[in-house]
Design an enzyme around this catalytic site. Structure first.
Site, PDB file in Angstrom:
ATOM      1  N   ARG A 156       1.750  14.718   6.395  1.00 60.50           N
ATOM      2  CA  ARG A 156       2.555  15.148   7.544  1.00 60.50           C
ATOM      3  C   ARG A 156       4.049  15.275   7.234  1.00 60.50           C
ATOM      4  NH1 ARG A 156       0.582  10.988  11.887  1.00 60.50           N
ATOM      5  NH2 ARG A 156      -0.284   9.980  10.064  1.00 60.50           N
ATOM      6  N   LEU A 160       0.845  -1.198   0.000  1.00 60.51           N
ATOM      7  CA  LEU A 160       0.000   0.000   0.000  1.00 60.51           C
ATOM      8  C   LEU A 160       0.879   1.247   0.000  1.00 60.51           C
ATOM      9  CD1 LEU A 160      -2.774  -1.039   2.550  1.00 60.51           C
ATOM     10  CD2 LEU A 160      -2.576  -1.506   0.092  1.00 60.51           C
ATOM     11  N   ASP A 187       5.089   2.622   4.055  1.00 60.81           N
ATOM     12  CA  ASP A 187       5.639   3.484   5.102  1.00 60.81           C
ATOM     13  C   ASP A 187       5.969   2.709   6.380  1.00 60.81           C
ATOM     14  OD1 ASP A 187       3.031   3.019   5.807  1.00 60.81           O
ATOM     15  OD2 ASP A 187       2.501   5.123   6.110  1.00 60.81           O
ATOM     16  N   ASN A 227      -2.273  -2.892  15.945  1.00 64.07           N
ATOM     17  CA  ASN A 227      -2.169  -3.473  14.618  1.00 64.07           C
ATOM     18  C   ASN A 227      -1.071  -2.738  13.861  1.00 64.07           C
ATOM     19  OD1 ASN A 227      -2.736  -4.629  12.078  1.00 64.07           O
ATOM     20  ND2 ASN A 227      -4.256  -3.037  11.621  1.00 64.07           N
TER      21      ASN A 227
HETATM   22  C1  UD1 Z   1      -3.716   1.652   9.583  1.00 64.54           C
HETATM   23  C2  UD1 Z   1      -4.572   0.560  10.210  1.00 64.54           C
HETATM   24  C3  UD1 Z   1      -4.384   0.581  11.721  1.00 64.54           C
HETATM   25  C4  UD1 Z   1      -2.911   0.399  12.059  1.00 64.54           C
HETATM   26  C5  UD1 Z   1      -2.077   1.452  11.334  1.00 64.54           C
HETATM   27  C6  UD1 Z   1      -0.611   1.146  11.522  1.00 64.54           C
HETATM   28  C7  UD1 Z   1      -6.555   0.379   8.800  1.00 64.54           C
HETATM   29  C8  UD1 Z   1      -7.971   0.720   8.656  1.00 64.54           C
HETATM   30  N1  UD1 Z   1      -5.948   0.814   9.887  1.00 64.54           N
HETATM   31  O1  UD1 Z   1      -4.209   2.875  10.048  1.00 64.54           O
HETATM   32  O2  UD1 Z   1      -5.142  -0.463  12.317  1.00 64.54           O
HETATM   33  O3  UD1 Z   1      -2.744   0.501  13.462  1.00 64.54           O
HETATM   34  O4  UD1 Z   1      -2.342   1.454   9.922  1.00 64.54           O
HETATM   35  O5  UD1 Z   1       0.161   2.179  10.996  1.00 64.54           O
HETATM   36  O6  UD1 Z   1      -6.008  -0.298   7.971  1.00 64.54           O
HETATM   37  N2  UD1 Z   1      -3.326   3.653   2.024  1.00 64.54           N
HETATM   38  C9  UD1 Z   1      -3.623   3.505   0.690  1.00 64.54           C
HETATM   39  N3  UD1 Z   1      -4.865   3.840   0.257  1.00 64.54           N
HETATM   40  C10 UD1 Z   1      -5.801   4.304   1.076  1.00 64.54           C
HETATM   41  C11 UD1 Z   1      -5.500   4.448   2.445  1.00 64.54           C
HETATM   42  C12 UD1 Z   1      -4.256   4.106   2.878  1.00 64.54           C
HETATM   43  O7  UD1 Z   1      -2.784   3.079  -0.100  1.00 64.54           O
HETATM   44  O8  UD1 Z   1      -6.915   4.579   0.603  1.00 64.54           O
HETATM   45  C13 UD1 Z   1      -1.987   3.273   2.476  1.00 64.54           C
HETATM   46  C14 UD1 Z   1      -1.197   4.401   3.093  1.00 64.54           C
HETATM   47  O9  UD1 Z   1      -0.392   5.034   2.130  1.00 64.54           O
HETATM   48  C15 UD1 Z   1      -0.346   3.690   4.119  1.00 64.54           C
HETATM   49  C16 UD1 Z   1      -1.211   2.510   4.544  1.00 64.54           C
HETATM   50  O10 UD1 Z   1      -2.150   2.330   3.505  1.00 64.54           O
HETATM   51  O11 UD1 Z   1       0.840   3.187   3.555  1.00 64.54           O
HETATM   52  C17 UD1 Z   1      -1.914   2.736   5.862  1.00 64.54           C
HETATM   53  O12 UD1 Z   1      -2.815   3.805   5.722  1.00 64.54           O
HETATM   54  P1  UD1 Z   1      -3.035   4.901   6.826  1.00 64.54           P
HETATM   55  O13 UD1 Z   1      -3.986   5.893   6.337  1.00 64.54           O
HETATM   56  O14 UD1 Z   1      -1.731   5.374   7.332  1.00 64.54           O
HETATM   57  O15 UD1 Z   1      -3.752   4.024   7.918  1.00 64.54           O
HETATM   58  P2  UD1 Z   1      -3.828   4.328   9.453  1.00 64.54           P
HETATM   59  O16 UD1 Z   1      -4.962   5.206   9.718  1.00 64.54           O
HETATM   60  O17 UD1 Z   1      -2.498   4.729   9.950  1.00 64.54           O
HETATM   61 MG    MG Z   2      -0.617   5.412   9.075  1.00 65.66          MG
END
Ligand code: UD1
Ligand code: MG
Length: 460
Positions: free
Chosen positions: A21, A14, A108, A173
Site C-alpha cells: 500500500r 517483524l 511498521d 490487538n
Molecule cells: C496483525 C495482527 C492483528 C493486529 C494488526 C495490527 C496477526 C495475525 N494479526 O494483522 O491482530 O490487529 O497486526 O496492525 O498477527 N509480517 C511478516 N511476515 C509475515 C506476515 C507479516 O514479517 O509473513 C510482518 C509485517 O511486515 C508487519 C507485521 O508482521 O510488520 C504485521 O503483519 P500484517 O500483515 O500487517 O498483519 P495484519 O494483518 O495487519
Molecule cells: Mg498490518
C-alpha cells in the site's frame, strides 16, 4: 516499571511484509520518519530495553534492508515466504533460548515507547503471553481482543475471521506481544493456517495458551497514536507529524524557543544552549549544535552544522557541514556549503555562496558573491559580485586574502592568487597575480567619455 524481569529478553522485529500500500519500490520499513528508516526507530526502541538480542525478520528487499541498517547490532533472519506473523516469529526462534522472554515488535509500528514495552515484558514474566491492546475509535481491519465474562483475555480474532458481534469489539490487538520463549515455541508449533487468510497467525498463541489453562495478560497502551501502524503514505505522514510533535515538545521543555511546533522538522540530533529561537519552516538534519542565544530565521535548512553563541541565521538559508562563529550573521538567502567557516562576528549576506573557505573575524561578504577554496583574514570587506575563480576545469586552487583587505565590487580573483594585507582591489578587477600588502590594483580599461556624442548621432 511495574516489575523487573530477570529472564533474558529477545526482541523479534517483524519486517518481512511487502508494504504494497506504500506503492513504492522501497521496502516499507525503509521509509523514513524524522530522517531515519522506520525499522531503525523500532530497533532503537528495542535497544532501550537492553535486550540480550534483537532479531529482525526480513523478506522482501532483504539486502537493502540489511544494508540500510548495517551498523545496527541485530541478528538478521530471513523469512523467504510471508506465510503469516506466527510463521515469521518462528523463523527467529532457533536463535532464542527457552528461558528468554520474547518480545514481538512490528517494524511498521514505529512510535511505541520503551515504557510501554517494559510493561508488556513485565506482564509476560509468568508463564503466559501478554498482548498489547488499545481502544480504537475505528477497529475495522484489526484483530479484536476477545475477553471472557470475567474480563480475562481469551483469544484474538482477526477481522476477516470475526463474527458481527466480535467486530463490534473496540479493543484491538496492536500486533505487539511478549511471551516466555519455551512456551511460545510450543504454541507456534501448534498454529495452523486454517483461517480466512490461510496464514499462520501469531495471535492464535493466545487461544492456545488459554486452552492449556494458562492465563493471558492484556496490557492496554495509553494512547492509540503510540501504537498506530504505518501501512500507506497517509499513515506515514501522520506518524511523522506525531513524532515531530514529540521531538518539538521535548526540545521546548529543554528550553528551545519554537515559533510553531507544527512547522519544525528535526531529522537528526539537535543540541542547543540557552535562549535559542527557531522560526517557522526550519528543517534540521544530521547533527546540529547551537550555542547560547542563537536565532534561526524562517525557512532555513541546517544540516550537520555548528553555530556558536549569539550568531544569527536570517531567513531562507541553506547551511551544510559549516561552522558559524560567535556573533556571526548569515543571510537572508545565503548558502554555506561544506567547509564554510565563519569566524567570530563575520557576515555572509544575501545571495552569497561559501564553500571550503574561512571568513576571518569581522570580515564581511555582504552581497551576491561566491567564495570557494579561500582564506580571508580579519576585517576583510568583499564587495558585491565578487567571485573566487577556484576551478580551472581540472583542478581547484586557493585564494588567500590578507587582514583588512578591500575587494572592490564585481572582482574576479583567478586562483591561485593572494591579496596582501590592507591591499585594495578597484571595482571590476580581474586579479591574476598576487598583490603586495597596502597596494592598490585596478585592471579595468581607462574610462573614455565623448562629449555631445548622443546629440550628434540623433542629427545624423
Ligand atoms: C496483525 C495482527 C492483528 C493486529 C494488526 C495490527 C496477526 C495475525 N494479526 O494483522 O491482530 O490487529 O497486526 O496492525 O498477527 N509480517 C511478516 N511476515 C509475515 C506476515 C507479516 O514479517 O509473513 C510482518 C509485517 O511486515 C508487519 C507485521 O508482521 O510488520 C504485521 O503483519 P500484517 O500483515 O500487517 O498483519 P495484519 O494483518 O495487519
Ligand atoms: Mg498490518
Amino acid at each position: 516499571m511495574t516489575e523487573t524481569t530477570t529472564a533474558p529478553i529477545h526482541v523479534v522485529v517483524l519486517a518481512a511484509g511487502q508494504g504494497t500500500r506504500m506503492r513504492s519500490r522501497l521496502p516499507k520499513v525503509l521509509h523514513r520518519l524524522a530522517g531515519r528508516p522506520m525499522l531503525e526507530h523500532v530497533v532503537a526502541t528495542a535497544a532501550a530495553l537492553s535486550p540480550d538480542a534483537i532479531h529482525v525478520v526480513h523478506g522482501h528487499g532483504g539486502e537493502s534492508v540489511r544494508a540500510a541498517l548495517s551498523a545496527a547490532p541485530v541478528n538478521w533472519v530471513e523469512q523467504p515466504e510471508q506465510l503469516g506473523t506466527g510463521h515469521a516469529v518462528q523463523q527467529a526462534m532457533p536463535a532464542v533460548p527457552d528461558d528468554a522472554v520474547v518480545l514481538v515488535l512490528c517494524a511498521d509500528v514505529p512510535l511505541v515507547r520503551p515504557a510501554t514495552l517494559q510493561q508488556l515484558v513485565a506482564a509476560a514474566a509468568g508463564d503466559g503471553p501478554a498482548v498489547l491492546g488499545v481502544h480504537a475509535e475505528d477497529p475495522a481491519g484489526y484483530g479484536r481482543i476477545i475477553r471472557d465474562n470475567a474480563g480475562a483475555v481469551e483469544r484474538i480474532v482477526e477481522h476477516k475471521d470475526a463474527s458481527a458481534a466480535e467486530r463490534a469489539v473496540t479493543e484491538i490487538n496492536t500486533g505487539l506481544l511478549a511471551c516466555p520463549a519455551g512456551r511460545l515455541r510450543e504454541w507456534l508449533g501448534r498454529c495452523t493456517s486454517d483461517n480466512a487468510q490461510g496464514e499462520y497467525y501469531l495471535t492464535d498463541v493466545v487461544g492456545l495458551a488459554r486452552g492449556d489453562g494458562t492465563s493471558v495478560a492484556g496490557v492496554l497502551a495509553g494512547d492509540a497514536d503510540e501504537v498506530a501502524g504505518v501501512n500507506d503514505r497517509v499513515q506515514l505522514e501522520a506518524a511523522e507529524r506525531r513524532l515531530q510533535r514529540r521531538q518539538a515538545e521535548a526540545a521546548m521543555r529543554e528550553g528551545l524557543g519554537l515559533a510553531d511546533a507544527s512547522r519544525f522538522d528535526l531529522r537528526g540530533e539537535l543540541t542547543f544552549g540557552q535562549d535559542c529561537t527557531v522560526d517557522t519552516g526550519v528543517v534540521i538534519e544530521g547533527r546540529v549544535r547551537l550555542g547560547d542565544n542563537v536565532r534561526i530565521g524562517p525557512c532555513t535548512v541546517l544540516r550537520d552544522v555548528t553555530i556558536e553563541d549569539d550568531a544569527t541565521i536570517e531567513s531562507h538559508c541553506v547551511l551544510e557541514e559549516a561552522h558559524v562563529g560567535r556573533g556571526a550573521t548569515v543571510g537572508p538567502f545565503a548558502r554555506l556549503r561544506p567547509g564554510a567557516e565563519l569566524r567570530e562576528g563575520a557576515k555572509a549576506g544575501n545571495f552569497v555562496e561559501i564553500k571550503k573557505a574561512v571568513i576571518g573575524p569581522g570580515s564581511k561578504v555582504n552581497h551576491l558573491s561566491y567564495i570557494g577554496d579561500a582564506e580571508l583574514g580579519r576585517d576583510v570587506n568583499v564587495g558585491a559580485g565578487t567571485i573566487t575563480c577556484n576551478y580551472d576545469g581540472t583542478h581547484k586552487h586557493r585564494t588567500v586574502i590578507g587582514d583588512g583587505a578591500f575587494i572592490g565590487s564585481d572582482s574576479q580573483l583567478v586562483a591561485p592568487v593572494s591579496v596582501g594585507a590592507g591591499a585594495y582591489l578597484g571595482a571590476g578587477t580581474t586579479l591574476t597575480r598576487d598583490t603586495a600588502p597596502e597596494s592598490l590594483t585596478v585592471t579595468r580599461a581607462p574610462q573614455k567619455s565623448v562629449e555631445g556624442w548622443a546629440r550628434r548621432r540623433r542629427r545624423e
